[in-house]
Design a protein around this motif. Structure first.
Motif, PDB file in Angstrom:
ATOM      1  N   ASP A 281     -29.689   9.282 -21.332  1.00 26.20           N
ATOM      2  CA  ASP A 281     -28.591  10.169 -21.728  1.00 26.20           C
ATOM      3  C   ASP A 281     -29.059  11.348 -22.564  1.00 26.20           C
ATOM      4  O   ASP A 281     -28.245  12.143 -23.035  1.00 26.20           O
ATOM      5  N   ALA A 282     -30.384  11.464 -22.735  1.00 24.75           N
ATOM      6  CA  ALA A 282     -30.965  12.574 -23.502  1.00 24.75           C
ATOM      7  C   ALA A 282     -30.356  12.681 -24.899  1.00 24.75           C
ATOM      8  O   ALA A 282     -30.058  13.766 -25.386  1.00 24.75           O
ATOM      9  N   ASN A 283     -30.148  11.520 -25.547  1.00 19.69           N
ATOM     10  CA  ASN A 283     -29.600  11.521 -26.901  1.00 19.69           C
ATOM     11  C   ASN A 283     -30.565  12.197 -27.864  1.00 19.69           C
ATOM     12  O   ASN A 283     -31.786  12.134 -27.690  1.00 19.69           O
ATOM     13  N   LYS A 284     -30.011  12.812 -28.900  1.00 22.34           N
ATOM     14  CA  LYS A 284     -30.822  13.462 -29.912  1.00 22.34           C
ATOM     15  C   LYS A 284     -30.584  12.808 -31.263  1.00 22.34           C
ATOM     16  O   LYS A 284     -29.582  12.138 -31.494  1.00 22.34           O
ATOM     17  N   VAL A 285     -31.520  13.043 -32.169  1.00 20.04           N
ATOM     18  CA  VAL A 285     -31.361  12.561 -33.529  1.00 20.04           C
ATOM     19  C   VAL A 285     -30.312  13.418 -34.228  1.00 20.04           C
ATOM     20  O   VAL A 285     -30.419  14.648 -34.280  1.00 20.04           O
ATOM     21  N   LYS A 298     -35.831  19.294 -37.313  1.00 19.28           N
ATOM     22  CA  LYS A 298     -35.804  20.326 -36.279  1.00 19.28           C
ATOM     23  C   LYS A 298     -35.865  19.642 -34.922  1.00 19.28           C
ATOM     24  O   LYS A 298     -36.883  19.060 -34.549  1.00 19.28           O
ATOM     25  N   ASN A 299     -34.736  19.670 -34.193  1.00 19.94           N
ATOM     26  CA  ASN A 299     -34.695  19.075 -32.860  1.00 19.94           C
ATOM     27  C   ASN A 299     -35.392  19.992 -31.868  1.00 19.94           C
ATOM     28  O   ASN A 299     -35.109  21.187 -31.796  1.00 19.94           O
ATOM     29  N   GLN A 300     -36.316  19.427 -31.089  1.00 21.74           N
ATOM     30  CA  GLN A 300     -37.059  20.179 -30.099  1.00 21.74           C
ATOM     31  C   GLN A 300     -36.782  19.595 -28.721  1.00 21.74           C
ATOM     32  O   GLN A 300     -35.962  18.702 -28.562  1.00 21.74           O
ATOM     33  N   LYS A 301     -37.472  20.068 -27.699  1.00 16.83           N
ATOM     34  CA  LYS A 301     -37.221  19.596 -26.338  1.00 16.83           C
ATOM     35  C   LYS A 301     -37.807  18.208 -26.120  1.00 16.83           C
ATOM     36  O   LYS A 301     -38.620  17.718 -26.902  1.00 16.83           O
ATOM     37  N   ASP A 302     -37.382  17.573 -25.000  1.00 19.41           N
ATOM     38  CA  ASP A 302     -37.880  16.254 -24.585  1.00 19.41           C
ATOM     39  C   ASP A 302     -37.637  15.177 -25.634  1.00 19.41           C
ATOM     40  O   ASP A 302     -38.464  14.265 -25.807  1.00 19.41           O
TER      41      ASP A 302
END
Length: 322
Positions: A281-285, A298-302
């Motif tokens: 689901d490509a969840n992010k922090v 800092k959220n980055q790709k992948d």
């Protein structure tokens, strides 16, 4: 490597199955070799050995092509191929190298679709609720060879391999199959009163210690100390799950609660500066908290999130909200 295709093919008769002879190019040996090349390339990069990094990566690419060309039969990888001769036994351990690479964080070697197809075939033909997961079988109509047919090691259960394969199935997203395999191993040994004595090559054999891999993959958290990185498989998060984590530098606990991952240090030290979330689901922090203090991030790709380097010491707690 007698034909320069990137794979071992000379004197492959003897292997870690010491009563079971192979011939020519073996899937089991070849995939272990590819995993070794991948690990060597990683290590060379870490120490800036560009010459060996390029050499081993080139050999890895060549070997991967050869494995598919020589051994893939459309359903799984043949036991071995030697010129025009071949053995089409379906070996449970055929992708051991792939398992080791995934378990240690090196990533995939072989194509995901072929790995999944192979694991599905192994489960269908080598596992039964009555017998458990045997080391190998001959699906109907497949070509046999003298040294494999009715071989005592091919026909056997080795619980160390059953546990390792269960961990492999979890890594591949097949947790239900993993559970059945482990239940069969447990029931088999409980029924004869040998929970702590799995006999393979004698009493209290060491291979079943591979069961420790189940703890690692079920925790859903891996640490790459060389890169100060935590890798979280958020698809596998289980609310209320609590387990230990262990590295060469320290140990502690990981706990899932209220949509967060809590990492506590009990002894030693854990240095982190990056978190990677692996998720379909490509969840992010969303937020990172150290001892009740929110850290800048800092959220980055992948799925990568970077933050200032921290060193968890005993009783420190890092909470990641996903």
């Amino acid at each position: 490597d007698g034909n320069n295709d990137g794979l071992p093919d000379i004197d492959t008769k003897r292997n870690t199955y010491d009563a079971w002879n192979f011939s020519g190019t073996s899937a089991y040996i070849s995939v272990l070799w590819l995993a070794a090349l991948k690990a060597a390339g990683y290590l060379a990069k870490e120490v800036s050995d560009r010459e060996n990094e390029k050499r081993w990566e080139s050999l890895l690419r060549k070997g991967k092509l050869a494995v598919d060309r020589l051994l893939w039969n459309g359903e799984y990888y043949n036991l071995w191929v030697n010129g025009e001769d071949r053995d089409e036994c379906c070996m449970t351990d055929q992708l051991d190298g792939e398992y080791f690479a995934r378990l240690t964080g090196l990533g995939n070697i072989l194509p995901d679709d072929k790995v999944k197809k192979t694991l599905d075939f192994i489960y269908k033909h080598n596992y039964s609720a009555e017998q458990g997961l045997v080391n190998a079988s001959y699906p109907e109509g497949k070509k046999i060879s003298l040294f494999t047919y009715r071989n005592c090691q091919a026909d056997a259960n080795w619980s160390g391999i059953e546990y390792a394969m269960a961990a492999f199935y979890i890594l591949a997203g097949e947790e239900e199959k993993a559970g059945r395999i482990v239940e069969t191993v447990a029931e088999r040994h409980q029924s004869i009163g040998q929970v702590w004595n799995h006999q393979e090559c004698g009493d209290h054999y060491y291979r079943p210690l591979s069961s420790f891999a189940l703890l690692k993959v079920l925790s859903g958290v891996d640490f790459n100390l060389a890169e100060s990185k935590a890798v979280i498989r958020s698809d596998g998060i289980r609310e209320g799950y609590f387990a230990p984590w262990i590295t060469a530098a320290g140990y502690g606990t990981v706990e899932y609660k209220n949509g967060s991952v809590s990492i506590k240090c009990k002894e030693g030290r854990l240095v982190l500066s990056k978190i990677v979330i692996l998720s379909s689901d490509a969840n992010k922090v969303q937020k990172i908290v150290l001892n009740h203090q929110t850290l800048p991030q800092k959220n980055q790709k992948d799925g990568l999130t970077a933050f200032g380097e921290i060193g968890l010491k005993p009783e420190d707690e890092l909470t990641i909200f996903i």
